[in-house]
Motif scaffolding. Structure first.
Motif, PDB file in Angstrom:
ATOM      1  N   GLU A  36      57.068 -11.321  88.989  1.00 29.94           N
ATOM      2  CA  GLU A  36      57.839 -11.914  90.087  1.00 29.94           C
ATOM      3  C   GLU A  36      57.338 -11.412  91.441  1.00 29.94           C
ATOM      4  N   ILE A  37      57.067 -10.130  91.524  1.00 27.50           N
ATOM      5  CA  ILE A  37      56.566  -9.561  92.771  1.00 27.50           C
ATOM      6  C   ILE A  37      55.195 -10.129  93.094  1.00 27.50           C
ATOM      7  N   LYS A  38      54.352 -10.200  92.094  1.00 27.34           N
ATOM      8  CA  LYS A  38      53.008 -10.741  92.302  1.00 27.34           C
ATOM      9  C   LYS A  38      53.074 -12.190  92.777  1.00 27.34           C
ATOM     10  N   GLU A  39      53.953 -12.962  92.174  1.00 23.80           N
ATOM     11  CA  GLU A  39      54.091 -14.376  92.551  1.00 23.80           C
ATOM     12  C   GLU A  39      54.606 -14.504  93.977  1.00 23.80           C
ATOM     13  N   LEU A  40      55.560 -13.670  94.339  1.00 24.52           N
ATOM     14  CA  LEU A  40      56.138 -13.716  95.677  1.00 24.52           C
ATOM     15  C   LEU A  40      55.112 -13.380  96.745  1.00 24.52           C
ATOM     16  N   LEU A  41      54.208 -12.472  96.430  1.00 25.82           N
ATOM     17  CA  LEU A  41      53.231 -12.000  97.414  1.00 25.82           C
ATOM     18  C   LEU A  41      51.895 -12.735  97.344  1.00 25.82           C
ATOM     19  N   SER A  42      51.780 -13.696  96.448  1.00 21.04           N
ATOM     20  CA  SER A  42      50.485 -14.355  96.224  1.00 21.04           C
ATOM     21  C   SER A  42      50.192 -15.486  97.199  1.00 21.04           C
ATOM     22  N   LYS A  43      51.202 -15.881  97.993  1.00 24.34           N
ATOM     23  CA  LYS A  43      51.010 -16.996  98.913  1.00 24.34           C
ATOM     24  C   LYS A  43      51.408 -16.599 100.329  1.00 24.34           C
ATOM     25  N   PRO A  50      60.593 -22.697  96.387  1.00 17.90           N
ATOM     26  CA  PRO A  50      61.962 -22.242  96.108  1.00 17.90           C
ATOM     27  C   PRO A  50      62.099 -21.381  94.861  1.00 17.90           C
ATOM     28  N   ASP A  51      61.476 -21.799  93.752  1.00 14.10           N
ATOM     29  CA  ASP A  51      61.620 -21.038  92.514  1.00 14.10           C
ATOM     30  C   ASP A  51      60.912 -19.691  92.579  1.00 14.10           C
ATOM     31  N   GLU A  52      59.976 -19.561  93.485  1.00 14.46           N
ATOM     32  CA  GLU A  52      59.224 -18.314  93.613  1.00 14.46           C
ATOM     33  C   GLU A  52      59.958 -17.281  94.469  1.00 14.46           C
ATOM     34  N   ILE A  53      60.895 -17.730  95.285  1.00 12.24           N
ATOM     35  CA  ILE A  53      61.589 -16.815  96.189  1.00 12.24           C
ATOM     36  C   ILE A  53      63.076 -16.685  95.847  1.00 12.24           C
ATOM     37  N   TYR A  54      63.543 -17.503  94.925  1.00 14.56           N
ATOM     38  CA  TYR A  54      64.979 -17.546  94.655  1.00 14.56           C
ATOM     39  C   TYR A  54      65.524 -16.200  94.185  1.00 14.56           C
ATOM     40  N   HIS A  55      64.822 -15.519  93.290  1.00 14.79           N
ATOM     41  CA  HIS A  55      65.311 -14.224  92.818  1.00 14.79           C
ATOM     42  C   HIS A  55      65.417 -13.234  93.981  1.00 14.79           C
ATOM     43  N   PHE A  56      64.443 -13.277  94.875  1.00 13.17           N
ATOM     44  CA  PHE A  56      64.502 -12.399  96.035  1.00 13.17           C
ATOM     45  C   PHE A  56      65.707 -12.751  96.904  1.00 13.17           C
TER      46      PHE A  56
END
Length: 224
Positions: A36-43, A50-56
């Protein structure tokens, strides 16, 4: 300033905040995965989906990152509320109050307030009944009753008048509003609203609808 300009301003105001060091160290090992962290910081910020930042959005400041991280992602979070189904998501906005946003730097407070005002105007012009309730609740919570009602007054539409009619005739006892119901009732029974309802009645050709408007008008007038 329009809504898009207010979004651009958010990015500009909060651009000094970046994800410093290791976000993993500021996130719960049990609640937040490395993926999740990697996905959030990959862009880049504006490319995050939305689905990449929703947990944050749900866990920021508690189990996912700190205040600096939250401010970094905040422009994208707020931008996504315009065109994605976060409007009814309490957690999305409540993080602002959790972070005590009204104690932040003046330019940050102003940028958020301006965005919320323009978001309200945008949704007042586009939403259906159930969504209207959510957006009014949202605005009251973050902008206050007086400002919300003043903005609504300036952007009142016929759809809103029909909403008031339905409110009085159908669901005034069940609707959920964050301001005191008496405050709302007083506002929709004001001379300004009653005059609008009177004009709506005079132009309505449908006899059934005209009768509903007339009944609601009388109820509001008698409650003054």
């Amino acid at each position: 300033m329009n809504l898009q300009e207010s979004i651009n301003n958010l990015y500009e105001v909060f651009q000094s905040y970046t994800v410093l060091g290791n976000l993993r160290e500021r996130s719960c090992d049990c609640c937040v995965t490395d993926e999740e962290i990697k996905e959030l910081l990959s862009k880049t910020l504006k490319e995050i989906q939305p689905d990449e930042i929703y947990h944050f959005m749900l866990s920021a400041l508690t189990t996912y990152g700190d205040i600096n991280d939250y401010k970094h992602f905040l422009p994208r979070i707020l931008e996504l509320t315009v065109g994605y189904d976060f409007l009814t998501d309490f957690h999305c906005y409540e993080k602002l109050n959790y972070a005590n946003w009204k104690s932040w730097n003046e330019n940050e407070i102003e940028a958020i307030s301006s965005f919320l005002e323009l978001l309200l105007i945008h949704h007042l012009n586009h939403l259906q009944y159930i969504d209207l309730i959510f957006v009014i609740n949202l605005s009251i919570r973050y902008l206050g009753e007086e400002k919300t009602l003043n903005i609504w007054k300036l952007h009142l539409t016929e759809n809103h008048l029909y909403f008031f009619v339905d409110y009085k005739l159908s669901f005034s006892d069940t609707i959920f509003l964050d301001f005191k119901q008496t405050t709302f009732d007083e506002w929709i029974s004001s001379d300004f609203i009653l005059k609008k309802l009177e004009n709506l009645f005079l132009k309505t050709e449908d006899k059934i609808e005209a009768n509903r408007i007339s009944i609601a008008y009388t109820m509001l007038e008698n409650e003054r």
